[in-house]
Design a protein around this motif. Sequence first.
Motif, PDB file in Angstrom:
ATOM      1  N   VAL A  77       0.867  -1.285   0.040  1.00  0.00           N
ATOM      2  CA  VAL A  77       0.101  -0.110  -0.043  1.00  0.00           C
ATOM      3  C   VAL A  77       1.042   1.272  -0.019  1.00  0.00           C
ATOM      4  O   VAL A  77       1.930   1.440   0.753  1.00  0.00           O
ATOM      5  N   ILE A  78       0.519   2.097  -0.727  1.00  0.00           N
ATOM      6  CA  ILE A  78       1.390   3.561  -0.678  1.00  0.00           C
ATOM      7  C   ILE A  78       0.164   4.545  -0.655  1.00  0.00           C
ATOM      8  O   ILE A  78      -1.129   4.538  -1.132  1.00  0.00           O
ATOM      9  N   GLY A  79       0.594   5.761  -0.075  1.00  0.00           N
ATOM     10  CA  GLY A  79      -0.132   6.676   0.091  1.00  0.00           C
ATOM     11  C   GLY A  79      -0.322   7.133   1.619  1.00  0.00           C
ATOM     12  O   GLY A  79       0.335   6.672   2.471  1.00  0.00           O
ATOM     13  N   ASP A  80      -0.861   8.455   1.664  1.00  0.00           N
ATOM     14  CA  ASP A  80      -0.954   9.176   3.171  1.00  0.00           C
ATOM     15  C   ASP A  80      -1.643   8.341   4.136  1.00  0.00           C
ATOM     16  O   ASP A  80      -2.344   7.558   4.010  1.00  0.00           O
ATOM     17  N   LYS A  81      -1.238   8.696   5.507  1.00  0.00           N
ATOM     18  CA  LYS A  81      -2.010   8.205   6.598  1.00  0.00           C
ATOM     19  C   LYS A  81      -3.558   8.768   6.551  1.00  0.00           C
ATOM     20  O   LYS A  81      -3.782   9.589   6.166  1.00  0.00           O
ATOM     21  N   GLY A  82      -4.276   7.913   6.996  1.00  0.00           N
ATOM     22  CA  GLY A  82      -5.859   8.253   7.246  1.00  0.00           C
ATOM     23  C   GLY A  82      -6.548   7.365   8.212  1.00  0.00           C
ATOM     24  O   GLY A  82      -6.021   6.746   9.093  1.00  0.00           O
ATOM     25  N   ALA A  83      -7.794   7.668   8.239  1.00  0.00           N
ATOM     26  CA  ALA A  83      -8.565   6.920   9.367  1.00  0.00           C
ATOM     27  C   ALA A  83      -8.680   5.348   9.297  1.00  0.00           C
ATOM     28  O   ALA A  83      -8.666   4.715  10.382  1.00  0.00           O
ATOM     29  N   ASP A  84      -8.049   4.841   8.149  1.00  0.00           N
ATOM     30  CA  ASP A  84      -8.073   3.476   8.035  1.00  0.00           C
ATOM     31  C   ASP A  84      -6.619   2.736   8.204  1.00  0.00           C
ATOM     32  O   ASP A  84      -6.389   1.706   8.063  1.00  0.00           O
ATOM     33  N   SER A  85      -5.805   3.727   8.459  1.00  0.00           N
ATOM     34  CA  SER A  85      -4.348   3.177   8.524  1.00  0.00           C
ATOM     35  C   SER A  85      -4.284   2.113   9.504  1.00  0.00           C
ATOM     36  O   SER A  85      -3.118   0.964   9.199  1.00  0.00           O
ATOM     37  N   ASP A  86      -4.529   2.500  10.778  1.00  0.00           N
ATOM     38  CA  ASP A  86      -4.190   1.311  11.767  1.00  0.00           C
ATOM     39  C   ASP A  86      -4.938  -0.065  11.456  1.00  0.00           C
ATOM     40  O   ASP A  86      -4.331  -1.190  11.697  1.00  0.00           O
ATOM     41  N   LYS A  87      -6.027   0.039  10.760  1.00  0.00           N
ATOM     42  CA  LYS A  87      -6.595  -1.281  10.384  1.00  0.00           C
ATOM     43  C   LYS A  87      -5.790  -1.906   9.378  1.00  0.00           C
ATOM     44  O   LYS A  87      -5.452  -3.461   9.365  1.00  0.00           O
TER      45      LYS A  87
END
Length: 332
Positions: free
Chosen positions: A199-209
């Motif tokens: 996965v590439i891209g910025d952190k977001g609300a689903d990052s931890d999952k």
Amino acid sequence: MKIFVIGDHLTGTGPSNVTAKYIEGLNGRCMKQIFRSRALRAAEMILKIPFSKVILCSGYSAQNVMAMKIARFWKRKCAYLMHGCVEHENRINHCEDPVMTAVERQTLLLADKILAVSDVFAAWLKENYPEYRDKIVSMPNGADKSDINDHTGSYDIKRDYNMILSIGGGMPRKRIVNICKAVKGLKEDPKYKDLYLTVIGDKGADSDKINSYPFVENKGIVSHEEAVRLMRKAGMFIQNSSFETFGLAPLEALNEGCDILLSSNVGAISLFKEIDDRYIIRDCEDIEEIKEKIRNLTGEHNNTVLLSNIDKGSASWERRTKELSDLLMTLI
């Protein structure tokens, strides 16, 4: 006809690149913004709008509202090239912003024409913003032969068909979590035990999952060169978005030799003359469907057939620029 194109054409983002393509195609028929500071851009609009026949605002920006108000004073018409919907995207990404929503709503109100960057997006806008239905038209992004070249991806990098790539980081609207769930289910079968997801891209609300799955390599934000390297390595690229007005990334991945799966919400699907249902995820929330589509594609590659089905003639930037120019002329 003198068109004044207002919008970013310098930063290299997707919308910026589209704006730059239109400026290049319009050539001597348009003026563009040359300054980056807010104050100088404002002065530029005040000076250039009176000498324009029509104004094209490309991409979301608070400056669009000012530009359209100045244009109204000088009795000039404005078209808004809409690359996305910040109100909806912020909502599904769990980061609603009332100020951004107000700016976008006012832009839609003031625009004489709203140009959606895909047929899918135009239909969505008409359904979700029915008050503007009569001024919404489709103006799909283009794809030149220089952007997408027919090849099978023969590179020095060895392609890894156990590697699945997806772009969007932790952004919930990309629905990468659902890809994780599908891969987890597939890995229970010994035949697919070596599958992994990058996965590439910025952190977001689903990052931890996303990061909780041991088979995930989360690269975060990477350079364009690194993204291309990963596309040249991955066997499969998946765009499982719940909302994607166009989607340049899967086209680039296709060009770099990946097989691709696209959710039915990806606007770039309209560039294909035809596309087999086996390559489209009809429900981006259906884990069983995603599993089945991945399983099918691991045994039957689609890169070559999809490359050959892109309608490069009717979708060329030259053709798109003429369509845009013709549309803008109707506003004068």
